[in-house]
Design an enzyme around this catalytic site. Structure first.
Site, short mmCIF file in Angstrom:
data_model
loop_
_atom_site.label_atom_id
_atom_site.label_comp_id
_atom_site.label_asym_id
_atom_site.label_seq_id
_atom_site.Cartn_x
_atom_site.Cartn_y
_atom_site.Cartn_z
N LYS A 123 0.83 -1.22 0.00
CA LYS A 123 0.00 0.00 0.00
C LYS A 123 0.87 1.26 0.00
O LYS A 123 0.63 2.21 -0.76
CB LYS A 123 -0.93 -0.02 1.22
CG LYS A 123 -1.64 1.28 1.48
CD LYS A 123 -2.67 1.60 0.42
CE LYS A 123 -3.05 3.07 0.48
NZ LYS A 123 -4.25 3.40 -0.24
N CYS A 139 -3.53 11.18 1.52
CA CYS A 139 -2.88 9.90 1.23
C CYS A 139 -1.51 10.10 0.62
O CYS A 139 -0.49 9.80 1.24
CB CYS A 139 -3.77 9.10 0.29
SG CYS A 139 -5.46 9.03 0.86
N1 SAJ Z 1 -2.01 14.95 -8.89
C1 SAJ Z 1 -1.19 15.69 -9.74
N2 SAJ Z 1 -0.86 15.17 -10.95
C2 SAJ Z 1 -1.33 13.96 -11.37
C3 SAJ Z 1 -2.15 13.20 -10.52
C4 SAJ Z 1 -2.48 13.73 -9.28
O1 SAJ Z 1 -0.75 16.78 -9.39
O2 SAJ Z 1 -1.00 13.57 -12.50
C5 SAJ Z 1 -2.35 15.49 -7.56
C6 SAJ Z 1 -3.86 15.71 -7.37
O3 SAJ Z 1 -4.26 16.94 -7.88
C7 SAJ Z 1 -3.96 15.63 -5.86
C8 SAJ Z 1 -2.90 14.58 -5.50
O4 SAJ Z 1 -2.02 14.53 -6.60
O5 SAJ Z 1 -3.62 16.86 -5.26
C9 SAJ Z 1 -3.43 13.21 -5.21
O6 SAJ Z 1 -4.48 12.89 -6.10
P1 SAJ Z 1 -4.71 11.46 -6.75
O7 SAJ Z 1 -5.93 11.55 -7.56
O8 SAJ Z 1 -3.49 10.99 -7.46
O9 SAJ Z 1 -4.84 10.45 -5.52
P2 SAJ Z 1 -5.73 10.46 -4.16
O10 SAJ Z 1 -4.89 11.02 -3.07
O11 SAJ Z 1 -7.07 11.03 -4.38
O12 SAJ Z 1 -5.90 8.87 -3.94
C10 SAJ Z 1 -4.74 8.05 -3.83
C11 SAJ Z 1 -4.92 6.86 -4.80
N3 SAJ Z 1 -3.66 6.14 -4.89
C12 SAJ Z 1 -3.09 5.86 -6.09
O13 SAJ Z 1 -3.57 6.23 -7.15
C13 SAJ Z 1 -1.83 5.06 -6.08
C14 SAJ Z 1 -6.04 5.96 -4.30
O14 SAJ Z 1 -6.12 4.79 -5.11
C15 SAJ Z 1 -5.80 5.56 -2.84
O15 SAJ Z 1 -6.84 4.75 -2.33
C16 SAJ Z 1 -5.74 6.83 -2.00
O16 SAJ Z 1 -4.63 7.62 -2.49
C17 SAJ Z 1 -5.54 6.46 -0.56
O17 SAJ Z 1 -6.52 6.57 0.20
O18 SAJ Z 1 -4.46 6.00 -0.19
#
Ligand code: SAJ
Length: 412
Positions: free
Chosen positions: A205, A259
């Site tokens: 994880k 996360c």
């Molecule tokens: N972000 C970027 N660029 C990207 C992708 C995301 O800047 O290309 C930013 C988003 O704007 C945000 C942050 O990253 O601020 C996180 O967003 P996210 O959509 O990547 O992820 P979370 O935090 O909403 O959810 C993550 C997910 N983990 C992965 O994709 C590996 C989700 O599957 C998990 O369940 C969750 O963390 C968790 O609870 O751990």
């Protein structure tokens, strides 16, 4: 015999959807939370946060009688722990909520019970839960009991779909624990269930979220380099991604949420001398809001303007979650640094400014139309779908800072 099958401790972003899908799969579920207001709302079938599909699923689980919610736990056969695991001021994991959760149900525990940890946790936490329970209940030390880690994987915005369709990793402190926990998840999960040991599941994880953090850091660093060189980063990424083995993520104003901005620190804390890349990625992502503030500050200085519109406060697109949001940090930083500059903030997902912004006289929550009527500099912080509807002709008349690449060709 207990009248409850599963007692879920923590009815937040993970505990709530998990309880609801279990209840709708036919289990008798009892959800517990220390927040009385949340308990009252949930007992009446009202969700405590916005998430597509959650309201209807919650209502049916309450109406069917399969889900009850209270501030005190009930004796059960399975206990699922879904509480926050934050980091402290030194970036060390704080597992005190997990400890409290175990303490809250310890007196109800009995032989044959299954304890499942859903919260993202440092390696060794599932074994820690077993040890805490045995300390509190020495009479159960020789009883057969089961302990497993089944880390949640759902993404806000698609939770109710992903909770059913995603593969799950289920790690037990022994084979029987993993098998018993897997059986519960098989009752609602359509993805594959992968069995392993608890420590491997914990590290898996943390690896998933750290992988994402490191890759976003690459995109963010690239955006800073491209800005320095006067090259459009969005075009570079689009072109580089045409290569069959390149898949660069999107730069943004920083990484938020509870996360990805937190979990990599668990790995750093567990092996401080062996995690320079992961630590560095965290630093790059944490530094991105400052880069955005500096860009806006330069514009304000050069143009002598005294107001700016900020579009979005959420930590990412189409959610109402402002936790650890880089957009909020950027707004606070600007409000402090420029007390005489008016900040017109547009965030269609909230009705009022978050606590951190309420005390500034120069910060106002306004409608999109008002922001465009009054401001010349428009800063896009969150790529909410609704902002995609702004006509190109309206944008062309403005000065833009686009931190998300929504207006790729128009950015200043
Ligand atoms: N972000 C970027 N660029 C990207 C992708 C995301 O800047 O290309 C930013 C988003 O704007 C945000 C942050 O990253 O601020 C996180 O967003 P996210 O959509 O990547 O992820 P979370 O935090 O909403 O959810 C993550 C997910 N983990 C992965 O994709 C590996 C989700 O599957 C998990 O369940 C969750 O963390 C968790 O609870 O751990």
């Amino acid at each position: 015999m207990s009248e409850i099958d599963v007692c879920v401790v923590g009815m937040g972003y993970i505990g709530l959807p998990t309880s609801v899908v279990l209840a709708n799969a036919g289990w008798r579920v009892h959800g517990v939370d220390i927040n009385e207001k949340a308990v009252e709302l949930l007992s009446n079938g009202v969700a405590t946060f916005e998430e597509p599909g959650i309201s209807a699923a919650l209502k049916s689980s309450v109406v069917s009688g399969n889900l009850s919610v209270a501030t005190v736990p009930k004796e059960s056969k399975v206990y699922i722990i879904a509480v926050p695991t934050p980091i402290d001021a030194n970036f060390e994991p704080d597992t005190s909520y997990i400890r409290s959760a175990v303490e809250s149900v310890a007196l109800l525990a009995k032989a044959d019970d299954l304890f499942i940890l859903e919260s993202t946790s440092p390696v060794g936490t599932t074994e820690m839960i077993r040890d805490i329970l045995h300390d509190l209940r020495p009479d159960l030390s020789n009883a057969v009991m089961y302990f497993a880690h089944c880390p949640e994987r759902v993404i806000p915005g698609r939770m109710m779909k992903e909770i059913i369709s995603n593969d799950r990793v289920v790690g037990g402190i022994d084979g029987n624990s993993a098998e018993k926990a897997a059986n519960l998840y098989r009752s609602f999960c359509e993805g594959e269930i992968h069995l392993t040991d608890a420590r491997t599941a914990e590290l898996t994880k943390l690896t998933e979220n750290s992988f994402r953090d490191v890759n976003i850091a690459f995109a963010n660093e690239l955006s800073i380099v491209a800005d320095h060189l006067g090259v459009n980063v969005w075009e570079v990424i689009e072109l580089a991604n045409k290569h069959p083995r390149v898949q660069i993520l999107q730069p943004g104003p920083g990484v938020g949420g509870h996360c990805i901005a937190v979990d990599p620190w668990f790995l750093v804390a567990s092996a401080p001398m062996k995690t320079s890349l992961i630590r560095s990625a965290r630093r790059v992502n944490d530094s991105k809001p400052r880069f955005v503030v500096d860009k806006i500050a330069k514009y304000l200085r050069e143009t002598n303007r005294e107001s700016v519109a900020l579009l979005g406060l959420a930590f990412k697109a189409n959610v109402d979650d402002l936790r650890e949001s880089p957009a909020v940090n950027i707004a606070v930083e600007l409000a402090e640094q420029f007390p005489n500059v008016r900040l017109s903030i547009v965030e269609p997902f909230v009705d009022e400014l978050p606590r951190a912004l309420q005390d500034f006289d120069n910060v106002h929550l306004v409608d999109l139309q008002v922001a465009f009527d009054n401001e010349q500099l428009i800063v896009l912080l969150v790529d909410h779908d609704i902002f995609k509807l702004i006509p190109k002709s309206t944008l062309e008349a403005k000065d833009l800072v686009d931190t998300r690449g929504m207006w790729k060709e128009l950015d200043i």
